[in-house]
Motif scaffolding. Structure first.
Motif, PDB file in Angstrom:
ATOM      1  N   ALA A 288     -46.868 -31.237  -8.164  1.00  0.00           N
ATOM      2  CA  ALA A 288     -47.656 -30.116  -7.669  1.00  0.00           C
ATOM      3  C   ALA A 288     -48.693 -29.687  -8.698  1.00  0.00           C
ATOM      4  O   ALA A 288     -49.850 -29.398  -8.369  1.00  0.00           O
ATOM      5  N   SER A 289     -48.274 -29.657  -9.949  1.00  0.00           N
ATOM      6  CA  SER A 289     -49.189 -29.279 -11.017  1.00  0.00           C
ATOM      7  C   SER A 289     -50.329 -30.272 -11.141  1.00  0.00           C
ATOM      8  O   SER A 289     -51.497 -29.895 -11.283  1.00  0.00           O
ATOM      9  N   PHE A 290     -49.999 -31.536 -11.071  1.00  0.00           N
ATOM     10  CA  PHE A 290     -51.010 -32.586 -11.192  1.00  0.00           C
ATOM     11  C   PHE A 290     -52.016 -32.529 -10.047  1.00  0.00           C
ATOM     12  O   PHE A 290     -53.237 -32.583 -10.267  1.00  0.00           O
ATOM     13  N   THR A 291     -51.539 -32.424  -8.805  1.00  0.00           N
ATOM     14  CA  THR A 291     -52.455 -32.393  -7.670  1.00  0.00           C
ATOM     15  C   THR A 291     -53.341 -31.156  -7.708  1.00  0.00           C
ATOM     16  O   THR A 291     -54.533 -31.224  -7.384  1.00  0.00           O
ATOM     17  N   SER A 292     -52.781 -30.024  -8.116  1.00  0.00           N
ATOM     18  CA  SER A 292     -53.573 -28.809  -8.190  1.00  0.00           C
ATOM     19  C   SER A 292     -54.614 -28.887  -9.294  1.00  0.00           C
ATOM     20  O   SER A 292     -55.771 -28.495  -9.108  1.00  0.00           O
ATOM     21  N   ALA A 293     -54.213 -29.415 -10.452  1.00  0.00           N
ATOM     22  CA  ALA A 293     -55.141 -29.528 -11.578  1.00  0.00           C
ATOM     23  C   ALA A 293     -56.348 -30.373 -11.210  1.00  0.00           C
ATOM     24  O   ALA A 293     -57.489 -30.040 -11.545  1.00  0.00           O
ATOM     25  N   THR A 294     -56.101 -31.468 -10.515  1.00  0.00           N
ATOM     26  CA  THR A 294     -57.185 -32.391 -10.172  1.00  0.00           C
ATOM     27  C   THR A 294     -57.965 -31.903  -8.954  1.00  0.00           C
ATOM     28  O   THR A 294     -59.201 -31.875  -8.962  1.00  0.00           O
ATOM     29  N   GLY A 295     -57.251 -31.503  -7.909  1.00  0.00           N
ATOM     30  CA  GLY A 295     -57.913 -31.076  -6.680  1.00  0.00           C
ATOM     31  C   GLY A 295     -58.776 -29.845  -6.859  1.00  0.00           C
ATOM     32  O   GLY A 295     -59.821 -29.704  -6.210  1.00  0.00           O
ATOM     33  N   THR A 296     -58.359 -28.932  -7.729  1.00  0.00           N
ATOM     34  CA  THR A 296     -59.151 -27.734  -7.991  1.00  0.00           C
ATOM     35  C   THR A 296     -60.561 -28.083  -8.447  1.00  0.00           C
ATOM     36  O   THR A 296     -61.547 -27.467  -8.026  1.00  0.00           O
ATOM     37  N   LEU A 297     -60.664 -29.095  -9.292  1.00  0.00           N
ATOM     38  CA  LEU A 297     -61.959 -29.455  -9.868  1.00  0.00           C
ATOM     39  C   LEU A 297     -62.880 -30.130  -8.861  1.00  0.00           C
ATOM     40  O   LEU A 297     -64.071 -30.305  -9.151  1.00  0.00           O
ATOM     41  N   PHE A 298     -62.359 -30.506  -7.692  1.00  0.00           N
ATOM     42  CA  PHE A 298     -63.226 -31.040  -6.651  1.00  0.00           C
ATOM     43  C   PHE A 298     -64.289 -30.000  -6.273  1.00  0.00           C
ATOM     44  O   PHE A 298     -65.415 -30.352  -5.905  1.00  0.00           O
ATOM     45  N   GLY A 299     -63.911 -28.705  -6.333  1.00  0.00           N
ATOM     46  CA  GLY A 299     -64.887 -27.664  -6.035  1.00  0.00           C
ATOM     47  C   GLY A 299     -66.075 -27.725  -6.973  1.00  0.00           C
ATOM     48  O   GLY A 299     -67.230 -27.635  -6.547  1.00  0.00           O
ATOM     49  N   ALA A 300     -65.796 -27.889  -8.267  1.00  0.00           N
ATOM     50  CA  ALA A 300     -66.876 -28.002  -9.249  1.00  0.00           C
ATOM     51  C   ALA A 300     -67.672 -29.284  -9.041  1.00  0.00           C
ATOM     52  O   ALA A 300     -68.884 -29.319  -9.279  1.00  0.00           O
ATOM     53  N   GLY A 301     -66.985 -30.347  -8.584  1.00  0.00           N
ATOM     54  CA  GLY A 301     -67.670 -31.611  -8.327  1.00  0.00           C
ATOM     55  C   GLY A 301     -68.759 -31.488  -7.289  1.00  0.00           C
ATOM     56  O   GLY A 301     -69.764 -32.222  -7.327  1.00  0.00           O
TER      57      GLY A 301
END
Length: 412
Positions: A288-301
């Motif tokens: 859960a931590s890994f998916t959130s850490a990575t998926g969150t940055l999609f917004g910045a992408g």
């Protein structure tokens, strides 16, 4: 029915489910990182059932924000492009970079937690190496490039995490009267209470998701609001239901005022199912931590290229460059915070959503409200509802800023 036919239908049904609700599950994964597990556990441990009322409020606020976001998405009007049109590229560029910088603090916490989980379940004993490895895995996930692949991976991880906590709740003897009382709004003049409120709002009304949703028209190929609404409602309801479960479990099982450790939220699961369940929880929390850490940055992408005038697509070169850069920046911040301050992976996870709730969330809320009123013609009732959400988020941010500063100072 033959085995092969049954298998083909199962695969086809799974693909249809992921296509229909996968974006909502990505939003759920972003919201329910391991940080949420520890924030909810902290809330239940310190305040019992007293903060349960915040979760329905977060659901209503999240659905209202997503309703605005979905209208922009269906019309293919990304939120950051609207902001750029309104304030100009000269102002939009530093704004997008600034919000993305604040956004990456979620990843600071979540990669640290993912690293801690990896250290717990593996022979590796170095938290710093574990954090670096999780960040490298995040870069590898982004390099899959095809959104459908990432969506499938995230959906599988999220459903596994949801299932683990629902099992334990069904086995508890819930004090229904006390639980019901917790849904009555109350304000307590106690250090940390207001910070916890904005932390819960900040981690549930998850503003990176709105930048993602409004930018996904070309990837999801949806042009009607109903499809986005169905998708995000599924994700939000699932997250809030699970959040209520986690807080209730913590209130019933974790000692009042006890330290929230890496294993604390999983210990009730182990008591109910056996010692093996703790390992399963740690794996699920790490995922859960890994998916959130990575998926969150999609917004910045999406945000940063859009502020520079580019209509970026999920997984294209500008998107990946931004996300990779922020993943690396997250590690550069995580390592010294862990090494030279009082922060632990768990305390980072509890604090960083509040930082985002105070800064990024109100900015996104007012931008969504302004964009919907510019491009569409919401009814007076809709306008009133949307505006009420914006006001609540602004008031919450203003009331908790000083409390949050004190909380951070204690760790430093």
């Amino acid at each position: 029915m033959s085995t092969s036919t049954y298998f083909e239908r199962s695969v086809s049904g799974t693909k249809q489910f992921v296509n229909r609700y996968g974006l909502g599950l990505l939003f759920a994964a972003n919201i329910f990182g391991a940080g949420s597990v520890f924030i909810l556990s902290e809330a239940g441990s310190d305040f019992g059932f007293a903060l349960l009322w915040v979760l329905p409020l977060a659901l209503l606020a999240g659905l209202a924000m997503h309703e605005m976001s979905a209208r922009l998405a269906a019309a293919d009007r990304p939120l950051m492009i609207y902001i750029t049109d309104r304030i100009g590229q000269t102002a939009a560029k530093p704004l997008a970079i600034g919000i993305s910088f604040i956004m990456q603090f979620w990843s600071v916490a979540n990669y640290a937690l993912a690293g801690a989980a990896f250290v717990y379940i593996s022979p590796l004993s170095n938290l710093y190496i574990g954090t670096i490895l999780m960040a490298a895995l995040g870069i590898a996930l982004v390099e899959l490039r095809l959104y459908s692949r990432i969506e499938g991976v995230v959906a599988a991880l999220v459903l596994a995490i949801f299932g683990s906590y629902l099992v334990i709740v069904m086995g508890l003897d819930l004090p229904l009267g006390d639980v019901t009382t917790g849904f009555v709004p109350t304000l307590v003049s106690e250090f940390g209470y207001l910070t916890m409120i904005i932390a819960l709002l900040g981690t549930t009304v998850y503003y990176p998701n709105f930048f993602i949703q409004t930018s996904m028209s070309g990837t999801k190929d949806w042009d009607v609001v109903e499809k986005y609404r169905r998708d995000h409602t599924f994700g939000m309801v699932a997250v809030i239901g699970l959040s209520i479960a986690v807080m209730v479990v913590a209130a019933m099982t974790i000692p009042d005022g006890g330290d929230i450790t890496l294993t604390a939220p999983g210990e009730p699961l182990a008591d109910a199912l056996g010692p093996w369940a703790l390992d399963v929880f740690i794996i699920a929390a790490g995922a859960a931590s890994f998916t959130s850490a990575t998926g969150t940055l999609f917004g910045a992408g999406f945000m940063i290229p859009q502020a520079y005038g580019r209509k970026t697509m999920f997984g294209d070169r500008p998107f990946r460059l931004v996300v990779h850069s922020l993943i690396c920046l997250s590690v550069l911040f995580a390592l010294p915070l862990l090494a030279f301050t009082g922060f632990t992976p768990v305390s980072l996870a509890i604090t960083m959503p509040a930082v985002n709730g105070v800064i990024g969330l109100p900015i996104t809320a007012i931008a969504l409200f302004a964009a919907v009123n510019r491009y569409f013609d919401p009814s007076r009732i809709e306008q009133a509802g949307f505006l009420l959400v914006v006001i609540v988020l602004f008031i919450g941010s203003a009331l908790t800023a000083q409390d949050l500063a004190g909380t951070i100072a204690n760790y430093l």
